[in-house]
Design a protein around this motif. Structure first.
Motif, PDB file in Angstrom:
ATOM      1  N   SER A  36       0.838  -1.203   0.000  1.00 36.92           N
ATOM      2  CA  SER A  36       0.000   0.000   0.000  1.00 36.92           C
ATOM      3  C   SER A  36       0.868   1.247   0.000  1.00 36.92           C
ATOM      4  O   SER A  36       2.076   1.193   0.230  1.00 36.92           O
ATOM      5  CB  SER A  36      -0.913  -0.006   1.234  1.00 36.92           C
ATOM      6  OG  SER A  36      -0.123  -0.100   2.402  1.00 36.92           O
ATOM      7  N   ALA A  38       0.875   4.928   1.909  1.00 36.43           N
ATOM      8  CA  ALA A  38       0.275   5.725   2.981  1.00 36.43           C
ATOM      9  C   ALA A  38       0.776   7.157   2.879  1.00 36.43           C
ATOM     10  O   ALA A  38       1.983   7.400   2.855  1.00 36.43           O
ATOM     11  CB  ALA A  38       0.615   5.134   4.344  1.00 36.43           C
ATOM     12  N   ILE A  71      -3.821   4.917   1.602  1.00 32.14           N
ATOM     13  CA  ILE A  71      -4.195   5.228   2.983  1.00 32.14           C
ATOM     14  C   ILE A  71      -3.766   6.655   3.276  1.00 32.14           C
ATOM     15  O   ILE A  71      -2.725   7.115   2.794  1.00 32.14           O
ATOM     16  CB  ILE A  71      -3.513   4.253   3.986  1.00 32.14           C
ATOM     17  CG1 ILE A  71      -4.101   2.846   3.857  1.00 32.14           C
ATOM     18  CG2 ILE A  71      -3.655   4.734   5.425  1.00 32.14           C
ATOM     19  CD1 ILE A  71      -3.456   1.998   2.793  1.00 32.14           C
ATOM     20  N   LYS A 101      -8.451   4.824   2.300  1.00 25.89           N
ATOM     21  CA  LYS A 101      -8.614   4.369   3.679  1.00 25.89           C
ATOM     22  C   LYS A 101      -8.020   5.432   4.605  1.00 25.89           C
ATOM     23  O   LYS A 101      -7.175   6.228   4.187  1.00 25.89           O
ATOM     24  CB  LYS A 101      -7.935   3.019   3.873  1.00 25.89           C
ATOM     25  CG  LYS A 101      -8.561   1.907   3.033  1.00 25.89           C
ATOM     26  CD  LYS A 101      -7.836   0.587   3.224  1.00 25.89           C
ATOM     27  CE  LYS A 101      -8.475  -0.505   2.347  1.00 25.89           C
ATOM     28  NZ  LYS A 101      -7.755  -1.808   2.473  1.00 25.89           N
TER      29      LYS A 101
END
Length: 464
Positions: A36, A38, A71, A101
């Motif tokens: 992911s 972030a 994220i 997210k």
């Protein structure tokens, strides 16, 4: 055992315990790390150009690597995936492919200016490390992407096993800042009491020199550093010493949406628009002073202009600055010609830009100047500070035609205002058209192309 011996063993035990706790956190985080990206962006409600970059960067990642989850680390406790998705559209016209997210942070006070009345810069920098510790312990990504300029968090992200990417709008400390302290210049980050004292100035030079060394050390931990202008690139290359890992990517400006606005404007009460967060470095009081001088200089037969302040407030300090501006407009006896718009929706900002004849900007060493590009794209002739981004990248001639004005003090700003208000309509339209063509160089589409080209090698390398 002697008391000193007990104390030494206590200190050693505490240090070893801290190291073990750190190692345990890092080990668990590395083991649970996900594929992911972030984004470290503690203020997702600041409404400025940095937030626009955040949402465009999220969208670009979603388009370039759909398999990567996006994220956002945020200190705004009411933020949710759906509210951030809606905010990106409502405030900036950026349509994400799907909601990001959210990881909520509860230690944001450690990066707030009010927490550090003295040594603010180094206090906020070390505070950001503490905040990123919270972020990385809660969620450890494969890619740690800083979009807010917290370079001191990079070594920690590397310890957690992340690839570090950043988009740097403005160096936390610049060589120009050190030079101004040496010259005894008084500014928002160098108050008059220090500027007037040789001893205090020397102490501050030592402090700035030490901090710039630390800043260079932590910045060099970035795997990829994108910068937003020629001025920022020059400073970051000198400070961080990683020129091969630095890419210039101009920030996303809504030129396409603004370029459809008609260039013809009502000149009955010419609008002068100022778009900037209510922060000290934006130098709003200078704009008020210049406007007051311009009103006195305008011929009696010319229309009286309006000054429209449009900006967002991040905290109580910003609210107080806004109120101070309102008080100053009354003091200067121009309050009848000044309007204030706080936390405006994007569609309402577009309406104001579409009616503005002039766009004013007054920050010294503005890293880039998205608002200046937006003025130009919308058809408002810019008057920008004669430094950094506006001077080096934006307010330049286009096809041999002047695109705006540069100024440094109230008199120069006032003269530029008077010149534009007095300008024949055909001359104003020619300049506005040239400015609009210049603004097309900084489009949102150009940002997406350059951004994806910059991150592609990092993402591909990690995939292998």
């Amino acid at each position: 055992m002697a008391p000193y011996g007990i104390l030494i063993w206590a200190v050693i035990t505490a240090v070893l315990a801290s190291i073990l706790i750190l190692a345990s956190h890092v080990h668990n985080a590395r083991r649970n790390r996900t594929t992911s990206v972030a984004f470290f962006h503690p203020y997702t409600n600041d409404g400025g150009g940095g937030e626009r970059v955040l949402w465009c960067a999220v969208k670009a990642i979603q388009e370039e690597s759909p398999d990567l989850d996006c994220i956002v680390y945020t200190g705004d406790h009411d933020a949710s995936p759906d509210s951030l998705l809606a905010r990106a559209v409502d405030r900036f016209g950026v349509e994400l492919l799907h909601p990001p997210k959210v990881v909520h942070l509860y230690r944001r006070k450690w990066i707030e200016e009010s927490t550090y009345p003295r040594f603010t810069m180094i206090g906020q920098s070390f505070g950001s490390v503490y905040l990123s510790w919270e972020a990385l312990c809660k969620f450890t990504p494969l890619y740690y992407f800083d979009t807010s300029g917290y370079a001191f968090t990079y070594p920690l992200a590397r310890i957690f096993g992340c690839r570090v990417i950043c988009y740097t709008h403005y160096p936390t400390i610049s060589l120009d800042m050190i030079s101004r302290v040496r010259e005894g210049s008084s500014m928002y980050n160098n108050n008059a009491s220090i500027a007037q004292s040789n001893w205090l100035s020397q102490c501050k030079i030592v402090y700035y020199t030490f901090f710039s060394w630390m800043y260079g050390l932590v910045g060099s931990c970035a795997d990829l550093a994108m910068v937003n202008s020629s001025w920022t690139q020059s400073h970051i290359e000198k400070l961080w010493g990683i020129p091969d890992r630095i890419k210039r990517v101009y920030p996303p400006c809504d030129t396409s949406g603004l370029q459809v606005l008609p260039l013809e404007r009502s000149t009955e009460y010419p609008a002068i628009i100022s778009v900037a967060q209510f922060r000290p470095e934006k130098a709003h009081p200078l704009q008020l002073e210049a406007f007051s001088v311009a009103l006195r200089k305008l011929d009696a037969d010319l229309p009286r202009p309006r000054l429209q302040f449009v900006g967002s407030c991040r905290n109580k300090s910003d609210e107080e600055r806004l109120q101070s501006l309102k008080d100053k407009s009354i003091e200067l006896k121009v309050d009848g010609n000044v309007e204030f718009y706080k936390n405006l929706l994007y569609r309402d900002l577009v309406k104001l830009l579409g009616g503005a004849v002039v766009g004013i900007h007054s920050m010294i060493d503005e890293h880039f100047g998205i608002s200046v590009v937006e003025y130009m794209a919308a058809g408002a002739i810019p008057i920008a500070h004669n430094s950094a981004g506006p001077k080096m990248d934006i307010v330049l001639e286009e096809d041999g035609q002047q695109t705006g004005f540069l100024a440094q003090n109230a008199e120069e700003y006032a003269d530029a205002i008077v010149k534009i208000i007095s300008m024949p309509e055909t001359e104003r339209l020619e300049m506005a058209a040239a400015a609009r063509r210049r603004a097309a160089r900084f489009s949102e589409q150009r940002f997406y192309e350059d951004f994806k080209a910059a991150i592609r090698p990092i993402l591909c390398h990690a995939a292998r």
